[in-house]
Design a protein around this motif. Structure first.
Motif, mmCIF file in Angstrom:
data_model
loop_
_atom_site.group_PDB
_atom_site.id
_atom_site.type_symbol
_atom_site.label_atom_id
_atom_site.label_comp_id
_atom_site.label_asym_id
_atom_site.label_seq_id
_atom_site.Cartn_x
_atom_site.Cartn_y
_atom_site.Cartn_z
ATOM 1 N N CYS A 1 0.954 -1.348 0.001
ATOM 2 C CA CYS A 1 -0.087 0.156 0.063
ATOM 3 C C CYS A 1 0.962 1.335 -0.025
ATOM 4 C CB CYS A 1 -0.935 -0.060 1.223
ATOM 5 S SG CYS A 1 -0.064 0.167 2.916
ATOM 6 N N ALA A 2 0.313 2.344 -0.253
ATOM 7 C CA ALA A 2 1.083 3.650 -0.481
ATOM 8 C C ALA A 2 0.296 4.382 0.908
ATOM 9 C CB ALA A 2 0.598 4.355 -1.592
ATOM 10 N N GLU A 3 1.404 4.936 1.649
ATOM 11 C CA GLU A 3 0.927 5.764 3.009
ATOM 12 C C GLU A 3 1.627 7.129 2.966
ATOM 13 O OE1 GLU A 3 0.094 4.624 7.714
ATOM 14 O OE2 GLU A 3 1.859 3.836 6.830
ATOM 15 N N TRP A 4 0.795 7.867 3.686
ATOM 16 C CA TRP A 4 1.359 9.171 3.811
ATOM 17 C C TRP A 4 2.564 9.647 4.384
ATOM 18 C CZ3 TRP A 4 2.652 11.719 8.494
ATOM 19 C CH2 TRP A 4 2.307 11.125 9.348
ATOM 20 N N PRO A 5 3.155 8.631 5.285
ATOM 21 C CA PRO A 5 4.494 9.228 5.811
ATOM 22 C C PRO A 5 5.820 8.884 4.856
ATOM 23 C CG PRO A 5 3.632 7.977 7.494
ATOM 24 C CD PRO A 5 2.841 7.653 6.191
ATOM 25 N N ASP A 6 5.509 8.110 3.833
ATOM 26 C CA ASP A 6 6.459 7.536 2.931
ATOM 27 C C ASP A 6 6.475 8.400 1.645
ATOM 28 O OD1 ASP A 6 7.271 5.514 4.522
ATOM 29 O OD2 ASP A 6 5.581 4.660 3.970
ATOM 30 N N ASN A 7 5.378 9.118 1.228
ATOM 31 C CA ASN A 7 5.036 9.927 0.099
ATOM 32 C C ASN A 7 4.735 11.360 0.474
ATOM 33 O OD1 ASN A 7 5.094 7.482 -1.684
ATOM 34 N ND2 ASN A 7 3.882 6.791 -0.183
ATOM 35 N N ASP A 8 5.513 12.372 -0.291
ATOM 36 C CA ASP A 8 5.231 13.800 0.247
ATOM 37 C C ASP A 8 4.542 14.485 -1.005
ATOM 38 O OD1 ASP A 8 7.073 13.927 -1.827
ATOM 39 O OD2 ASP A 8 8.733 15.078 -0.824
ATOM 40 N N PHE A 9 3.423 13.876 -1.283
ATOM 41 C CA PHE A 9 2.395 14.246 -2.293
ATOM 42 C C PHE A 9 1.076 13.564 -2.011
ATOM 43 C CE2 PHE A 9 4.504 10.455 -4.040
ATOM 44 C CZ PHE A 9 3.452 9.773 -4.259
ATOM 45 N N ASP A 10 0.074 14.024 -2.538
ATOM 46 C CA ASP A 10 -1.322 13.504 -2.268
ATOM 47 C C ASP A 10 -1.429 12.131 -2.954
ATOM 48 O OD1 ASP A 10 -3.962 12.922 -1.834
ATOM 49 O OD2 ASP A 10 -4.719 14.563 -2.910
ATOM 50 N N TRP B 1 0.744 -0.701 7.722
ATOM 51 C CA TRP B 1 0.416 0.838 7.818
ATOM 52 C C TRP B 1 -0.250 1.220 9.194
ATOM 53 C CZ3 TRP B 1 -4.860 3.312 7.755
ATOM 54 C CH2 TRP B 1 -5.781 2.481 8.100
ATOM 55 N N CYS B 2 -0.382 2.364 9.521
ATOM 56 C CA CYS B 2 -0.889 3.059 10.468
ATOM 57 C C CYS B 2 -0.119 2.559 11.805
ATOM 58 C CB CYS B 2 -2.343 2.820 10.506
ATOM 59 S SG CYS B 2 -3.285 4.205 11.627
ATOM 60 N N HIS B 3 1.171 2.606 11.570
ATOM 61 C CA HIS B 3 2.133 2.734 12.850
ATOM 62 C C HIS B 3 2.448 3.891 13.131
ATOM 63 C CE1 HIS B 3 1.588 -1.687 12.148
ATOM 64 N NE2 HIS B 3 2.294 -1.879 13.434
ATOM 65 N N ARG B 4 2.451 4.972 12.036
ATOM 66 C CA ARG B 4 3.464 6.180 12.280
ATOM 67 C C ARG B 4 2.373 7.444 12.335
ATOM 68 N NH1 ARG B 4 6.987 4.711 7.210
ATOM 69 N NH2 ARG B 4 4.795 4.246 6.547
ATOM 70 N N GLY B 5 1.226 7.226 12.718
ATOM 71 C CA GLY B 5 0.340 8.260 12.943
ATOM 72 C C GLY B 5 -0.684 7.820 11.780
ATOM 73 N N SER B 6 -2.130 8.811 11.860
ATOM 74 C CA SER B 6 -2.958 8.380 10.968
ATOM 75 C C SER B 6 -2.820 9.360 9.831
ATOM 76 C CB SER B 6 -4.309 8.617 11.818
ATOM 77 O OG SER B 6 -4.912 7.764 12.767
ATOM 78 N N GLY B 7 -3.247 8.864 8.642
ATOM 79 C CA GLY B 7 -3.097 9.679 7.522
ATOM 80 C C GLY B 7 -3.654 9.011 6.347
ATOM 81 N N LYS B 8 -3.409 9.417 5.140
ATOM 82 C CA LYS B 8 -3.904 8.842 4.063
ATOM 83 C C LYS B 8 -3.212 7.424 3.534
ATOM 84 C CE LYS B 8 -5.687 13.005 1.621
ATOM 85 N NZ LYS B 8 -5.497 13.916 0.453
ATOM 86 N N MET B 9 -4.005 6.561 3.180
ATOM 87 C CA MET B 9 -3.415 5.094 2.644
ATOM 88 C C MET B 9 -4.338 4.819 1.671
ATOM 89 S SD MET B 9 -4.178 1.723 2.903
ATOM 90 C CE MET B 9 -5.306 1.447 4.217
#
Length: 808
Positions: free
Chosen positions: A572-581, A642-650
């Motif tokens: 999956c793609a998750e927000w902490p690893d990707n500095d874009f939407d 996923w969701c080990h580093r805070g909540s965000g987009k995935m």
């Protein structure tokens, strides 16, 4: 002690007696957890986390939340107790039983005399609560005159509704058998047998008995296990009665699969956990009775699940309405329910079907669920949990340290330590290698001991060494599962397919040489039949490359999307690893992907993983409406992490076709505002994300809610970045009736903050609509303000929720 009747059954019981094959049991015998010691890095970490964190946490929560105290009160019942005021659910007892079960499995890998002593002390409390005739259900026994509100006035009266008396029995028996296997003590087993005997006397088809079937299944497979252990046929007869009378009692509902007799069912419907437990029980009873009608029904249901109702993660149950299976091909991602308990149930069903039919396709499903939709339900450190496991998030999902309805955490506590019992199986002179993880094991092949070991770094690479450490059985067939992902099959149906054109290869050698005549047999196993000797080494190599997966076009939620997997792992793609939407990114049509070493870094530790990079473009609209693109690189991580580093987009499913793209919209006044609320609300950012529902039943976009608040007045405030002129506001109400707790509000109003900082109601409001899932726009006299407040009067016995709140 009774002479045990040994039959082959899932989770075969180790009793110390000589195992004996029976024509009425499963044709294939799983090698029990007591015979396999895991030394694996990947699963060893999970087992260690279970031992150090999950199981102690579950025991501590049983104490902290009054689970133990309920047994103490039941041992000293009183008319003064109002059970519903302190007992959350009528099945709270099962959290104790499940945790004991998990702790018992854990003892095989990590012997611990202190843990054994602790469980003994808990069982003293449990035993004291048992009524003289064996009945053990604290929700009633604490105060029979005023039991828990779900219990009913008499025993079994509400069993088909919400009492869960037989569900409690099922988990008690499962836990008791595991405890007996691990410790040799009959302490828990005798308690469970006493309650099972009570049920057999009081529940059944005969005059004077309560003719009811379980409202929540599990007793069926538990009683089948108890029959295997004791040889007492009344337990098997009771399990078969529970199944045969589905659809023949007062309860006739798809929710608990009582809408028709089980042998007439061919589609997975209703509550997914109840369903999976029932299908597993059907397989057990079919194996023990030889009833072909059960086998035909469960085969048809399995085909329906893997062909039309299973997520790419191995999760099942698509909707939160009844925690249930949806319609065929109804597999939404953001609103996917995929309860952790249902993933465990999916493993139970497929394990049993393998034992019945001996085909590798069932273990392909087991593996997919294990590495993805099941372990995603518990954090890497073992201390936080998901109840649902969605495949997409806008940040509204968070792992929780526990739940009031704690079925998933306690189920994880019992399942993870049982994993060693799923690695190997034996049939006559055939040994099945089903899972690939480092371990040392002792197998019984027609009464002769065979010692095997594995060394591997699976699932990160496809190299496995299988060693014959000792062999007293002479010649036997070693059957090595060649996973479906190696052979080009995502799942055992056309629900998903690889679209990248790659063809993976594999190689299997014995002592460095290819084996003449060895091949994949029709059951999906690479079979090597020879006389084995100590020191023989089988080397297995499976090619492991990133693959691009597409869903059948009938799956509306995945149209125009693809997902990436490698080996058994879904990414999956998750927000902490990707500095874009990540929601607006379009994966290249033929992406060149790279595998890199990475890690999930948390406060609790660092966990190594393999990451995948893939080229993409972001799409966004400028303020003047121009579509802009920008080259980016996706960095993907295993879905379970996923969701080990805070909540965000995935996202699991990535945009691959322009028709499915969602370009980022320019900022709005609402999206640039600071949001606050009367109480802590999930996913407040969803209020201004620009996503509005297609209709009232749309669960593909995020929302926020005031649950569990009911009645009373609540509010949300937008603090604007600068003073602004406002004259209109639109709200999309979220309503999840009839199953959920949110309804449209009783009423609502808009207030603005005046230049003195006081809240004032807007004037000449055109009307405050309460239509669910559509635009409810209120126009009013223009105001110049720095903040706007949405004030809501909640329904008297419900909460309320919102998809979107925009202002102009």
């Amino acid at each position: 002690m009774k002479k045990f009747l040994i039959l082959t059954l899932a989770a075969t019981v180790t009793t110390g007696a000589v195992a004996k094959q029976s024509s009425h049991g499963y044709p294939i015998t799983p090698v029990p957890f007591t015979s396999v010691k895991v030394t694996d890095k990947f699963w060893g970490q999970r087992l260690d986390a279970s031992r150090k964190t999950t199981i102690p946490l579950a025991f501590s929560k049983c104490e902290e939340t009054g689970r133990y105290e309920n047994f103490v009160k039941a041992a000293h019942p009183s008319d003064q107790y109002d059970v519903s005021t302190f007992m959350g659910y009528s099945f709270d007892d099962t959290d104790v039983y499940k945790t004991i079960e998990g702790a018992s499995y854990s003892l095989q890998t990590y012997p611990n005399p202190q843990l054994v002593h602790y469980m003994d002390s808990v069982l003293d409390i449990v035993a004291a609560a048992q009524e003289p005739d064996g009945y053990l259900y604290t929700a009633r026994t604490i105060n029979p005159k005023k039991p828990h509100q779900w219990a009913g006035e008499k025993r079994w009266e509400k069993e088909e509704d919400l009492s869960h008396e037989l569900y409690n029995l099922g988990h008690m028996v499962e836990g008791a058998i595991a405890h007996y296997q691990a410790t040799g003590s009959r302490k828990f087993l005798d308690i469970a047998i006493k309650y099972a005997d009570c049920v057999c006397r009081e529940v059944g088809p005969n005059k004077g008995q309560a003719t009811v079937v379980p409202g929540h299944q599990i007793a069926e497979m538990a009683l089948a296990k108890l029959y295997v252990l004791t040889g007492d046929k009344k337990y098997l007869d009771e399990a078969k009665f529970f199944l045969d009378y589905k659809g023949k009692t007062a309860s006739k509902s798809e929710y608990n699969q009582s809408h028709k007799p089980v042998i007439e069912q061919d589609e997975a419907v209703g509550h997914a956990v109840r369903a999976a437990y029932m299908y597993a029980g059907m397989a057990d009873v079919a194996a023990l009775t030889g009833d072909p009608s059960y086998i035909h029904a469960i085969d048809a249901i399995w085909s329906n699940i893997v062909g039309k109702k299973m997520y790419i993660t191995g999760g099942i149950g698509s909707t939160n309405n009844g925690e249930a299976f949806g319609a065929n091909y109804e597999l939404p991602n953001m609103s996917a329910y995929c309860e952790t308990c249902a993933a465990i149930g999916n493993v139970y069903v497929n394990h049993r079907l393998f034992l019945l039919h001996g085909e590798s396709k069932y273990y392909d499903v087991v593996e997919r669920a294990l590495y993805n939709g099941l372990i995603s339900g518990v954090s890497l450190d073992g201390g936080a949990f998901f109840y649902p496991n969605p495949l997409e998030s806008m940040g509204q999902h968070q792992r929780q340290p526990w739940f009031g309805c704690a079925c998933c955490p306690s189920n994880i506590a019992r399942f993870i330590p049982s994993l060693p019992g799923y690695v190997y199986a034996v049939k006559d002179r055939s040994v099945y290698v089903n899972l690939f993880l480092a371990n040392n094991s002792k197998l019984d092949v027609e009464g002769k001991e065979v010692q095997l070991s594995q060394q591997t770094e699976y699932p990160w690479n496809g190299d496995i060494s299988i060693n014959i450490d000792n062999n007293n059985a002479g010649k036997f067939a070693l059957k090595i599962r060649v996973p479906g992902w190696v052979r080009g099959n995502v799942v055992p149906s056309n629900l998903y397919e690889y679209i990248d054109g790659k063809r993976l290869s594999y190689k299997i050698t014995v002592n460095g040489k290819e084996v003449e005549g060895a091949k994949i047999t029709k059951d999906g196993y690479f079979t090597i039949d020879r006389k084995w000797k100590k020191g023989d080494k089988v080397m297995v190599h499976f090619d492991m490359q990133p693959r691009v997966v597409q869903a059948l076009n009938k799956v509306e939620g995945d149209r125009g999307l693809v997902c990436i997997e490698r080996g058994p792992i879904v990414y999956c793609a998750e927000w902490p690893d990707n500095d874009f939407d990540i929601m607006s990114a379009l994966l290249n049509q033929s992406p060149k992907m790279n595998v890199i070493d990475g890690s999930i870094d948390t406060k609790q530790g660092t966990y190594p993983v393999k990451e995948i990079t893939a080229p993409a473009q972001t799409l966004s609209f400028s303020k003047d409406g121009k579509l802009n693109t920008n080259d980016v690189q996706f960095k993907l991580i295993p879905y379970y992490a996923w969701c080990h580093r805070g909540s965000g987009k995935m996202r699991v499913w990535l945009t691959h076709d322009l028709s499915a793209s969602r370009p980022s919209a320019p900022a709005t006044l609402a999206s640039e505002s600071k949001v606050s609320s009367s109480v802590d609300m999930p996913a407040l950012s969803s209020l201004s994300d620009g996503l509005v529902p297609k209709d009232e039943n749309d669960r593909t976009i995020p929302y926020t809610h005031w649950w569990p608040k009911e009645g009373g007045t609540e509010w949300i405030v937008y603090d604007f970045p600068t003073e602004s002129n406002i004259q209109s506001s639109t709200v999309y109400w979220y309503d999840d009736g009839p199953w959920g707790g949110c309804r449209v509000p009783q009423s609502w109003k808009i207030y603005y903050k005046d230049d003195k900082g006081q809240w004032q109601a807007v004037k000449n409001a055109s009307g405050y609509g309460v239509e669910k899932g559509c635009a409810n726009t209120v126009n009013f006299d223009p105001v110049k303000t720095k903040a706007l407040k949405l004030e809501v009067q909640l329904p008297e016995k419900n909460s309320a929720g919102i998809f979107e709140w925009s202002v102009k």
